[in-house]
Structure formats: structure tokens, C-alpha cells
Design an enzyme around this catalytic site. Structure first.
Site, PDB file in Angstrom:
ATOM      1  N   GLY A 208       0.831  -1.211   0.000  1.00  0.00           N
ATOM      2  CA  GLY A 208       0.000   0.000   0.000  1.00  0.00           C
ATOM      3  C   GLY A 208       0.854   1.246   0.000  1.00  0.00           C
ATOM      4  N   ASN A 209       0.248   2.380   0.306  1.00  0.00           N
ATOM      5  CA  ASN A 209       1.020   3.617   0.451  1.00  0.00           C
ATOM      6  C   ASN A 209       0.408   4.469   1.562  1.00  0.00           C
ATOM      7  OD1 ASN A 209      -0.959   5.575  -0.763  1.00  0.00           O
ATOM      8  ND2 ASN A 209      -0.648   4.246  -2.540  1.00  0.00           N
ATOM      9  N   HIS A 210       1.063   5.613   1.849  1.00  0.00           N
ATOM     10  CA  HIS A 210       0.675   6.405   3.021  1.00  0.00           C
ATOM     11  C   HIS A 210      -0.494   7.356   2.801  1.00  0.00           C
ATOM     12  CE1 HIS A 210       3.925   5.002   5.460  1.00  0.00           C
ATOM     13  NE2 HIS A 210       4.835   5.350   4.560  1.00  0.00           N
TER      14      HIS A 210
END
Ligand code: CTP
Length: 398
Positions: A208-210
Site C-alpha cells: 500500500g502507500n501512506h
């Protein structure tokens, strides 16, 4: 629309100043609070008494009011204003505004302005056509100020041509439509993508990412507030659905984001892709949890489909498409490349080099680049305020 709005009118030294009491009267009749500031030169063309009578307030020209012994604070005046309209704007005051000269109350208030600034130039034909006036207008527009274009006609000098201040009734209409933000977006169908995507490795793990989704949700809320019919397609976030939106659709992966955005796009007037969509996804998803003992030396990845690219290819003349770019180096050049490749109307650039901008934080610092490659940089602001700037830009293109 104008009820209880605080409108600051700056009057500079041009013959057109004699028309300003009409503008003030129209604004007052519509329920606005009007405060007039004028330069000394303006007093040659319109009296303090007529302006203070129609505005029902004292008119300010000096830093101090000798009669009351009080200080006319330019900072308070600037803070008070919901809108600052400088009309007429002479060539002299325009030049000073451009170069940051602050030798009178009107100009210091301009330098302190936080509200939208509009300006209605008024000058003789040749002065208006002069390259320095042209350059000055460009700079003021680049600063995000709105020009109320002068009209053509007979000028005080006897010459005929461009340079006449727009009539007070039309300036009033421009002000009215500025506050009637709902009108342009009312009923428009708007698609907004927000948040991250999760790319599954196995039933429990993902890449995923932030992205928190805050920017996209702020955009959805502001759009709904302006009367648009908002469809929000969101990746996994922990945010409440903004009030007033038509539909929220939750997705997980880049592929789902691609399917859903493509499904809705053709019916939309405006699409804003603020989602941080994964560029790569695991080639294989294990159907059972990968046990530690099994080991996992590599995860083979394949590219995801670029949603914006596919939407840009289908875009019709009546649709607006806005993308985001998050860059760490050669920001502007890279953003322009994306803007062109993906056939966007404009791109919102976030630089990872700006403190307070990007993922997880409540603030953002953006530069908007349009398809003519004009770049407009904004200060660090809350994501709600940034949403207002982005949607103002969309409105200006509608
Ligand atoms: N985007 C998209 N589909 C993807 C990846 C990104 O539609 N698969 C959109 C994002 O929503 C954003 C824009 O493309 O509006 C730019 O995303 P960014 O990650 O900055 O750029 P990329 O096109 O992925 O290019 P690069 O990774 O080379 O910077």
C-alpha cells in the site's frame, strides 16, 4: 448572496472613480457591508462625502484619522474583507502593486490582503496598450487576482478605444457571481477518486502507500457544498463520508479503481483523480496465507493500468479532467509531462520537498499547472483551503 459579505473597495486616481458611488450603492442594496479606501489622487475625482454617505461608513485614506485620533489598521481592514475590489485601478497604482510599493493605506492593505483580489483597470488607450501595463496585468493575474477587463469606448481624453473601466452594474455582476459559487457547479456531475489502493500479496498482506484520503475527501466536501453531484470513489481510508455527496463507492485495489472510474467517467462533467493508485501489483496473489516457514524471497510485480491515461483518451470537449502529481525532483517538468501524456486540463503538483505537504499531514502546498503550462504556486494551506483553490480553478474553466 451578498448579504453580510464584507467587501473592501479600493479607489485609485482615475476619472472613472466618479462611478464608484453607484457600485457601492448596488452592493449596499444587495446587503453587503462596504468599506471604501481611496488614494489621495482619487479624491480629485470623487468626494469622500459621497462615498461615505452611500457606504454608511467613514472612508479611509490615511494611516491615521486625525479627527478621531485613531489608527486605520491595514491589517484589520485586509482581514475583515471577504473580497477586495480595486476599481478603478490606475496605471500608477497597478505598477506599485506589482512591485510591492506600500506608500499609502490602499497599497499596504493590498499587501496584507488574504481575500480574493479583483481589479478593474481604467486608463487611457495608449497607457493601457503599453507593454509595461500588459506585463503588470499578467503578473497580477498570475498572483491569482481577477481582472475585470476594461471595455472599449470613448475615453475622457477624447480618444476612442480600450481602457474604460467596466460599468458599475457589470462590476457588481462579477462580484455577485464570485459569491454565487454554487451556480457554476450546481447540478454538475463530479467524480473524485481518493485515498490509497492496497495490492494483495495473500489474503492478509498487501502493498500500500501512506495516502490518508484527506485531500480527496476535502475536495468532495467542497464540491458538494457548491451544489455539485459528487461521486466519491475511495480506496481504504478511515474517514467519514462528507456531508451532501451523492454516492461513495469503496474500492481496494488499483484494478477496482480502474473499473469503477471507467464505469462512471462518461457521465461526468468533471473528474478529479486525487487517489494515490499503486503503479505495480503482485503478479500472483496467494490464495492462502503465505507461512513464514515457506519463505518469500521475491514478490514478482506487474504494472497496474493507468486510470488517468485511460480517462484522458476518452475525454470529450465538454469534460474536465484533473490529475495530481507527486514528485521529488524536476517537479514542474515531470508534472507537465504527465499533464500532456494524460490529456489533462490541469495538474496539481505536490512536491515531496515541501515541508507540510504530501501524505498524512492536514496541510498541503500545491502548484497548479494548466495546459498552457502556466504554473500558479500557492502557500502552505490546510487541505480544506487547498480544495477551495483547486475548485476555484475548475470553476474558472467551466
Ligand atoms: N494515477 C492513475 N492510475 C495509476 C497511477 C496513477 O490514474 N495507475 C493517477 C493518480 O491518481 C494521479 C496521477 O495519476 O492523479 C499521477 O500519479 P503519480 O503517481 O504522480 O504519477 P504516475 O503517472 O504514476 O507516474 P510516475 O510514477 O512515473 O511519477
Amino acid at each position: 448572496m451578498l448579504r453580510a459579505k464584507n467587501i473592501l473597495i479600493g479607489v485609485t486616481g482615475s476619472i472613472a472613480a466618479y462611478k464608484i458611488p453607484i457600485l457601492v450603492r448596488l452592493l449596499k442594496k444587495a446587503g453587503a457591508n462596504v468599506q471604501v479606501i481611496m488614494t489621495d489622487a482619487a479624491k480629485n475625482f470623487v468626494t469622500n462625502l459621497s462615498l461615505s454617505t452611500v457606504s454608511n461608513r467613514p472612508v479611509y485614506s490615511d494611516f491615521f484619522s486625525a479627527d478621531t485620533g485613531s489608527w486605520n489598521s491595514h491589517i484589520e481592514l485586509a482581514e475583515w474583507a471577504d473580497l477586495f475590489v480595486i476599481a478603478p485601478l490606475s496605471a500608477n497604482s497597478m505598477g506599485k502593486m506589482v512591485s510591492g510599493i506600500a506608500d499609502n493605506l490602499l497599497l499596504t492593505t493590498y499587501l496584507s490582503a488574504r481575500s480574493k483580489v479583483m481589479f478593474a483597470p481604467a486608463m487611457d488607450l495608449d497607457m493601457y496598450r503599453h507593454p509595461s501595463t500588459n506585463d503588470n496585468i499578467k503578473i497580477l493575474v498570475q498572483r491569482g487576482h481577477h481582472i475585470i477587463e476594461p471595455t472599449s469606448g470613448e475615453l475622457a481624453s477624447g480618444l476612442c478605444g480600450e481602457g474604460r473601466m467596466e460599468e458599475p452594474e457589470n462590476i457588481f455582476k462579477v462580484i455577485e457571481s464570485y459569491f454565487d459559487k454554487k451556480s457554476l457547479l450546481k447540478g454538475k456531475k463530479v467524480l473524485i477518486s481518493a485515498g490509497p489502493t492496497y495490492e494483495a500479496i495473500d489474503p492478509v498482506r498487501f502493498i500500500g502507500n501512506h495516502s490518508s484520503g484527506k485531500m480527496g475527501f476535502a475536495l468532495a466536501e467542497e464540491m458538494a457544498g457548491r451544489g455539485a453531484e459528487v461521486y466519491l470513489i475511495s480506496g481504504p481510508v478511515s474517514l467519514q463520508t462528507p456531508i451532501g455527496i451523492k454516492k461513495r463507492i469503496d474500492v481496494v485495489s488499483a484494478n477496482e479503481m480502474y473499473q469503477l472510474c471507467n464505469q462512471y467517467f462518461s457521465q461526468m462533467d468533471v473528474t478529479i483523480m486525487s487517489a494515490a493508485i499503486a503503479d505495480f501489483t503482485p503478479k500472483q496473489i496467494a490464495d492462502k496465507k503465505i507461512k513464514k516457514g515457506q519463505g518469500l524471497a521475491n514478490i514478482e510485480l506487474e504494472p497496474t493500468k493507468d486510470v488517468l491515461l485511460s480517462l484522458g483518451k476518452q475525454k470529450t470537449e465538454n469534460q474536465l479532467l484533473v490529475g495530481f502529481a507527486l514528485e521529488t525532483d524536476q517537479e514542474i517538468a515531470n508534472a507537465i509531462k504527465k499533464l500532456d501524456n494524460k490529456n489533462l486540463d490541469f495538474i496539481v503538483l505536490n512536491s515531496m520537498n515541501d515541508k507540510g505537504a504530501g501524505f498524512g499531514v492536514p496541510t498541503n502546498k500545491i502548484t497548479i499547472i494548466d495546459k498552457y503550462e502556466n504554473a500558479q504556486s500557492f502557500e502552505l494551506k490546510t487541505k480544506k483551503e487547498v480544495a477551495v483553490d483547486i475548485i476555484d480553478k475548475i470553476e474558472s474553466l467551466l
